[in-house]
Design a protein around this motif. Sequence first.
Motif, PDB file in Angstrom:
ATOM      1  N   ASP A 170       8.515  -1.860 -12.491  1.00 18.35           N
ATOM      2  CA  ASP A 170       8.638  -1.762 -11.035  1.00 18.35           C
ATOM      3  C   ASP A 170       9.473  -0.563 -10.596  1.00 18.35           C
ATOM      4  O   ASP A 170       9.358  -0.110  -9.450  1.00 18.35           O
ATOM      5  CB  ASP A 170       9.255  -3.046 -10.471  1.00 18.35           C
ATOM      6  CG  ASP A 170       8.274  -4.209 -10.488  1.00 18.35           C
ATOM      7  OD1 ASP A 170       7.060  -3.937 -10.473  1.00 18.35           O
ATOM      8  OD2 ASP A 170       8.709  -5.373 -10.546  1.00 18.35           O
ATOM      9  N   ARG A 208       7.478   2.466  -9.136  1.00 14.36           N
ATOM     10  CA  ARG A 208       6.649   2.359  -7.940  1.00 14.36           C
ATOM     11  C   ARG A 208       6.879   3.489  -6.944  1.00 14.36           C
ATOM     12  O   ARG A 208       5.926   4.095  -6.439  1.00 14.36           O
ATOM     13  CB  ARG A 208       6.882   1.002  -7.280  1.00 14.36           C
ATOM     14  CG  ARG A 208       6.200  -0.120  -8.023  1.00 14.36           C
ATOM     15  CD  ARG A 208       6.827  -1.495  -7.819  1.00 14.36           C
ATOM     16  NE  ARG A 208       7.230  -1.788  -6.471  1.00 14.36           N
ATOM     17  CZ  ARG A 208       7.841  -2.922  -6.112  1.00 14.36           C
ATOM     18  NH1 ARG A 208       8.085  -3.854  -7.033  1.00 14.36           N
ATOM     19  NH2 ARG A 208       8.187  -3.139  -4.884  1.00 14.36           N
ATOM     20  N   GLU A 209       8.153   3.800  -6.639  1.00 14.76           N
ATOM     21  CA  GLU A 209       8.430   4.843  -5.652  1.00 14.76           C
ATOM     22  C   GLU A 209       7.962   6.210  -6.139  1.00 14.76           C
ATOM     23  O   GLU A 209       7.435   7.012  -5.364  1.00 14.76           O
ATOM     24  CB  GLU A 209       9.928   4.889  -5.327  1.00 14.76           C
ATOM     25  CG  GLU A 209      10.449   3.687  -4.563  1.00 14.76           C
ATOM     26  CD  GLU A 209      10.805   2.524  -5.473  1.00 14.76           C
ATOM     27  OE1 GLU A 209      10.518   2.601  -6.697  1.00 14.76           O
ATOM     28  OE2 GLU A 209      11.365   1.540  -4.972  1.00 14.76           O
ATOM     29  N   GLU A 255       4.301   6.738  -5.681  1.00  8.74           N
ATOM     30  CA  GLU A 255       3.924   6.956  -4.285  1.00  8.74           C
ATOM     31  C   GLU A 255       4.363   8.327  -3.789  1.00  8.74           C
ATOM     32  O   GLU A 255       3.619   9.024  -3.094  1.00  8.74           O
ATOM     33  CB  GLU A 255       4.540   5.868  -3.408  1.00  8.74           C
ATOM     34  CG  GLU A 255       3.852   5.686  -2.075  1.00  8.74           C
ATOM     35  CD  GLU A 255       2.455   5.095  -2.210  1.00  8.74           C
ATOM     36  OE1 GLU A 255       1.618   5.422  -1.348  1.00  8.74           O
ATOM     37  OE2 GLU A 255       2.192   4.342  -3.168  1.00  8.74           O
ATOM     38  N   SER A 262       3.283  -6.245 -11.900  1.00 11.20           N
ATOM     39  CA  SER A 262       3.422  -6.871 -10.586  1.00 11.20           C
ATOM     40  C   SER A 262       2.347  -6.394  -9.618  1.00 11.20           C
ATOM     41  O   SER A 262       1.723  -5.335  -9.806  1.00 11.20           O
ATOM     42  CB  SER A 262       4.808  -6.568 -10.020  1.00 11.20           C
ATOM     43  OG  SER A 262       4.931  -5.191  -9.722  1.00 11.20           O
ATOM     44  N   GLY A 263       2.158  -7.171  -8.555  1.00 11.49           N
ATOM     45  CA  GLY A 263       1.183  -6.815  -7.532  1.00 11.49           C
ATOM     46  C   GLY A 263       1.444  -5.451  -6.910  1.00 11.49           C
ATOM     47  O   GLY A 263       0.524  -4.632  -6.779  1.00 11.49           O
ATOM     48  N   PRO A 264       2.699  -5.142  -6.487  1.00 11.38           N
ATOM     49  CA  PRO A 264       2.962  -3.817  -5.905  1.00 11.38           C
ATOM     50  C   PRO A 264       2.684  -2.668  -6.871  1.00 11.38           C
ATOM     51  O   PRO A 264       2.240  -1.600  -6.444  1.00 11.38           O
ATOM     52  CB  PRO A 264       4.454  -3.886  -5.544  1.00 11.38           C
ATOM     53  CG  PRO A 264       4.720  -5.343  -5.334  1.00 11.38           C
ATOM     54  CD  PRO A 264       3.846  -6.057  -6.324  1.00 11.38           C
ATOM     55  N   ASP A 310      -1.117  -2.323  -7.187  1.00 13.05           N
ATOM     56  CA  ASP A 310      -1.699  -1.769  -5.967  1.00 13.05           C
ATOM     57  C   ASP A 310      -1.748  -0.246  -6.009  1.00 13.05           C
ATOM     58  O   ASP A 310      -2.499   0.379  -5.268  1.00 13.05           O
ATOM     59  CB  ASP A 310      -0.882  -2.230  -4.755  1.00 13.05           C
ATOM     60  CG  ASP A 310      -1.717  -2.265  -3.488  1.00 13.05           C
ATOM     61  OD1 ASP A 310      -2.943  -2.498  -3.574  1.00 13.05           O
ATOM     62  OD2 ASP A 310      -1.142  -2.057  -2.398  1.00 13.05           O
ATOM     63  N   ARG A 311      -0.919   0.341  -6.887  1.00  9.42           N
ATOM     64  CA  ARG A 311      -0.876   1.800  -7.026  1.00  9.42           C
ATOM     65  C   ARG A 311      -1.740   2.299  -8.182  1.00  9.42           C
ATOM     66  O   ARG A 311      -1.727   3.492  -8.484  1.00  9.42           O
ATOM     67  CB  ARG A 311       0.572   2.246  -7.219  1.00  9.42           C
ATOM     68  CG  ARG A 311       1.438   2.021  -5.972  1.00  9.42           C
ATOM     69  CD  ARG A 311       2.914   2.146  -6.304  1.00  9.42           C
ATOM     70  NE  ARG A 311       3.744   2.207  -5.110  1.00  9.42           N
ATOM     71  CZ  ARG A 311       4.187   1.146  -4.428  1.00  9.42           C
ATOM     72  NH1 ARG A 311       3.852  -0.080  -4.830  1.00  9.42           N
ATOM     73  NH2 ARG A 311       4.947   1.299  -3.355  1.00  9.42           N
ATOM     74  N   THR A 314      -5.596  -4.214  -0.062  1.00  8.20           N
ATOM     75  CA  THR A 314      -4.549  -3.904   0.912  1.00  8.20           C
ATOM     76  C   THR A 314      -4.852  -2.572   1.589  1.00  8.20           C
ATOM     77  O   THR A 314      -5.770  -1.840   1.201  1.00  8.20           O
ATOM     78  CB  THR A 314      -3.186  -3.811   0.220  1.00  8.20           C
ATOM     79  OG1 THR A 314      -3.211  -2.693  -0.696  1.00  8.20           O
ATOM     80  CG2 THR A 314      -2.868  -5.084  -0.547  1.00  8.20           C
ATOM     81  N   ARG A 321      -2.978   0.053   1.456  1.00  7.02           N
ATOM     82  CA  ARG A 321      -2.747   1.093   0.451  1.00  7.02           C
ATOM     83  C   ARG A 321      -3.940   1.170  -0.505  1.00  7.02           C
ATOM     84  O   ARG A 321      -4.386   2.248  -0.893  1.00  7.02           O
ATOM     85  CB  ARG A 321      -1.466   0.830  -0.328  1.00  7.02           C
ATOM     86  CG  ARG A 321      -1.208   1.880  -1.416  1.00  7.02           C
ATOM     87  CD  ARG A 321      -0.083   1.498  -2.356  1.00  7.02           C
ATOM     88  NE  ARG A 321       1.212   1.630  -1.710  1.00  7.02           N
ATOM     89  CZ  ARG A 321       2.044   0.616  -1.488  1.00  7.02           C
ATOM     90  NH1 ARG A 321       1.693  -0.621  -1.856  1.00  7.02           N
ATOM     91  NH2 ARG A 321       3.204   0.806  -0.917  1.00  7.02           N
TER      92      ARG A 321
END
Length: 504
Positions: free
Chosen positions: A316, A319-320, A323, A376-378, A381-382, A464, A466
């Motif tokens: 996790d 993630r940033e 993005e 994880s989901g987030p 999602d990427r 989503t 995104r």
Amino acid sequence: MRLAHTWSVALFGVDGVPVEIEADIGGGRPRTQIVGLPDTALNEAKERVRAAVRNSDEEWPDQAVTLALSPATLPKGGSGYDLALACAVLAAAEIVPDDLLGNTVLVGELALDGRIREVRGVLPALLAARRIGLSRAVVPKATLPEAALVSGIEVLGADTLAEVTRWLRGEDNGLTAPDPAVPPPEPVAPDLADVLGQPDARWALEVAAAGGHNLLLIGPPGTGKTMLARRLPGLLPPLTQDQALEVTAIHSVAGMLRTESPLVTIPPFIAPHHTASRAALVGGGTGIAKPGVISKAHRGVLLLDEACEFAPDRLDALREALEDGEIRLGRRDGVVTYPARFQLILATNPCPCAPPRDTDCTCTPAARRRYITRLSGPLMDRVDLRVRMRPITRMSITDDSRPEPTSTVRTRVRQARQRARDRWSTQGWTTNAEVPGPYLRRELALPRQATALLDRGLSTGAVTARGADRCLRVAWTLADLAGLEKPDADHVAAALDFRDRRAA
């Protein structure tokens, strides 16, 4: 006695800040002090520099020596200031002339016997020196190939402090100029022809290479997940000159450059072990944070093999960066920003027992879910492309089933990338994966009939906002591979199919 000054460079991430070093001699009992927020390593330079000067047959002043590093409010650390400190003291003591010092940046660590040792970050240091108008640099001889990558500044290399002092006196020009640059040999990449079967995964790898997209490969052991991932760099085009310097600067700060070929011209490939710490992945350390593997993979590929074996907090933490294309790290001495625009490739088994066939799995449903939800989901999602790989059912190869080699696929990838580069050239983007979603929706909006399936997915919660943006980016990549000007409904549907949650 009088004042003398010279130049060195402080590094903050991959950004260099020129540091003026002033030396003042006199005004008290013999002692040496450094002011200007030095760290422990820099404070210890007093003893290293004094010994190096004495062992180079020069005289250390028998008075108070004050060394000021400006800007004074900027924290400074490391041993790369040693050579500049020694020359500033010798010039202030009028042992050597200071004619050449005012326009010269000096970088290097001194050994006690006067040898000049190599340091990290020479490339970004010289870029900073050039930015303020300095025209000359003296660096450790071992780093000359790296220093020579900076144009517009005269670069000289030295092995010892004695060579530098003779050069300052004009006695001889014993410093070394860099050799002419020799292009590195073309690396031999693993070939896609080695991978048997898996047409869906091979197609997904081609799409990922063409658009710069992130990819998940999930399947039993021995199906070729790692083999495919390791063949992605061979499909990518070489780095442009600006990208090569950008990547080389990061590798210089991380101490990863090779003397024989300092310029990084091919996309880097980094594959950390699943036991890597969070700081190793994103960067960390005390004082000023050092780059992690996500920055070392900038403009290249980051493979997380056995991804579900990584701790969830490690995953996790990416993630940033996925993005934003960069990572901001705050530590005691300040906040630094490292570039981190990489392609993420995740390869994992579907469950802990990982049998060759799903029907042989002995894991409980709860265990399987607990294992795969480490992604994880987030984070998922990427990930633009998700592929379920199947067991190999045949080892024999016929003429009809012979896999395509890397050279054939690379040609299609580079043609697709060129189409994308031409389309986004005015905005400064190079791949479809970099294009912001709002721009695709406003400036290059597709007809309603082309996005009808995507709108339905949004309304049902299957994707989503995104994810919808990422589907549009993949659709543009599919259109580029097909040689079309813009995506149609089939491309959008294929992009949405790549995000099918059942693949994970």
